[in-house]
Design a protein around this motif. Structure first.
Motif, PDB file in Angstrom:
ATOM      1  N   VAL A 284     -12.794 123.863 136.126  1.00  0.00           N
ATOM      2  CA  VAL A 284     -11.814 122.809 135.844  1.00  0.00           C
ATOM      3  C   VAL A 284     -12.150 121.552 136.643  1.00  0.00           C
TER       4      VAL A 284
ATOM      5  N   LEU B  26      -3.646 117.415 134.427  1.00  0.00           N
ATOM      6  CA  LEU B  26      -3.838 118.796 133.985  1.00  0.00           C
ATOM      7  C   LEU B  26      -2.475 119.348 133.582  1.00  0.00           C
TER       8      LEU B  26
ATOM      9  N   LYS C  17      -1.721 122.176 131.859  1.00  0.00           N
ATOM     10  CA  LYS C  17      -1.536 123.625 131.865  1.00  0.00           C
ATOM     11  C   LYS C  17      -1.379 124.134 133.299  1.00  0.00           C
TER      12      LYS C  17
ATOM     13  N   ASP D 239      -4.420 125.920 134.750  1.00  0.00           N
ATOM     14  CA  ASP D 239      -5.522 125.059 135.194  1.00  0.00           C
ATOM     15  C   ASP D 239      -5.250 124.503 136.592  1.00  0.00           C
TER      16      ASP D 239
END
Length: 223
Positions: A78, A156, A158, A161
């Motif tokens: 990520v 980000l 999510k 993540d």
């Protein structure tokens, strides 16, 4: 003009008129518009939810539970989105953004040699340190969390993540300890039905059994 010539001309005009009328009637019957029973392309548009508050907010993250088991390698993947602006190795140079080695537990807006926005400096004075929840909210929507920051990254969205990348940040020089797991997060919601007892009387606690020890308090964030 003779009568014969007149009759020929009149007959031709009459025949032409009849032909025109006949063609119009035929074309009207062939090309007459007909209403279709259903539209040719039915495009379904999803209705926006009218519920109060819009989309449900993310559930609070129990950092003490998720961080010890988070996938650091996934977090490194990520973090690839961040490499165009940030380095993370010890002693790494500042780029468009500051070097992020050992960020967790540090005061926002204080990494040496980087020209921070005044908004980030003020935010650092307000929050004190980059804690787990604090940096998660910033990574979720930087411009919203710190209005005026130079960081233009969209964020980000999510939670998985953010958990992974924060675990990776922690592995890169951070000394901020993991908090203790939150026992309330695992407890059943208030008003929820207790599991049904087996047929017959419910088992009573053993006589003389020791009461469970209280949960350890979460360690304070490093300053």
């Amino acid at each position: 003009m003779s009568d014969l010539t007149f009759n020929k001309v009149a007959g031709a005009v009459l025949a032409t008129g009849l032909a025109i009328i006949g063609l119009r009637e035929v074309s009207s019957s062939v090309f007459a518009p007909k209403e279709v029973e259903k539209p040719g392309y039915a495009i379904e548009v999803a209705e926006e939810s009218g519920g109060a508050g819009g989309a449900a907010a993310d559930a609070p993250i129990d950092w003490g539970t998720v961080l010890p088991v988070a996938d650091v390698k996934a977090g490194e993947a990520v973090f690839a989105k961040c490499k165009s602006c940030h380095t993370i190795d010890a002693g790494g140079a500042n780029g468009t953004g500051p070097n992020l080695h050992g960020t967790l537990g540090k005061k926002p807006g204080t990494h040496p040699g980087f020209a921070y926005s005044q908004a980030m400096i003020d935010h650092g004075n307000k929050v004190g340190v980059w804690g787990y929840e604090e940096i998660s909210e910033f990574l979720k929507a930087p411009q919203k969390h710190v209005s005026g920051t130079k960081m233009t990254f969209v964020g980000l969205k999510k939670p998985e993540d953010r958990i992974a990348v924060i675990a990776y940040l922690h592995s890169e020089g951070s000394t901020l300890p993991f908090p203790a797991p939150n026992p309330v997060a695992a407890a059943p919601a208030e008003g929820a039905e207790a599991p049904a007892a087996a047929e017959g009387a419910a088992a009573a606690p053993e006589a003389g059994a020791a009461a469970p020890a209280p949960a350890a308090a979460a360690p304070a964030a490093a300053h």
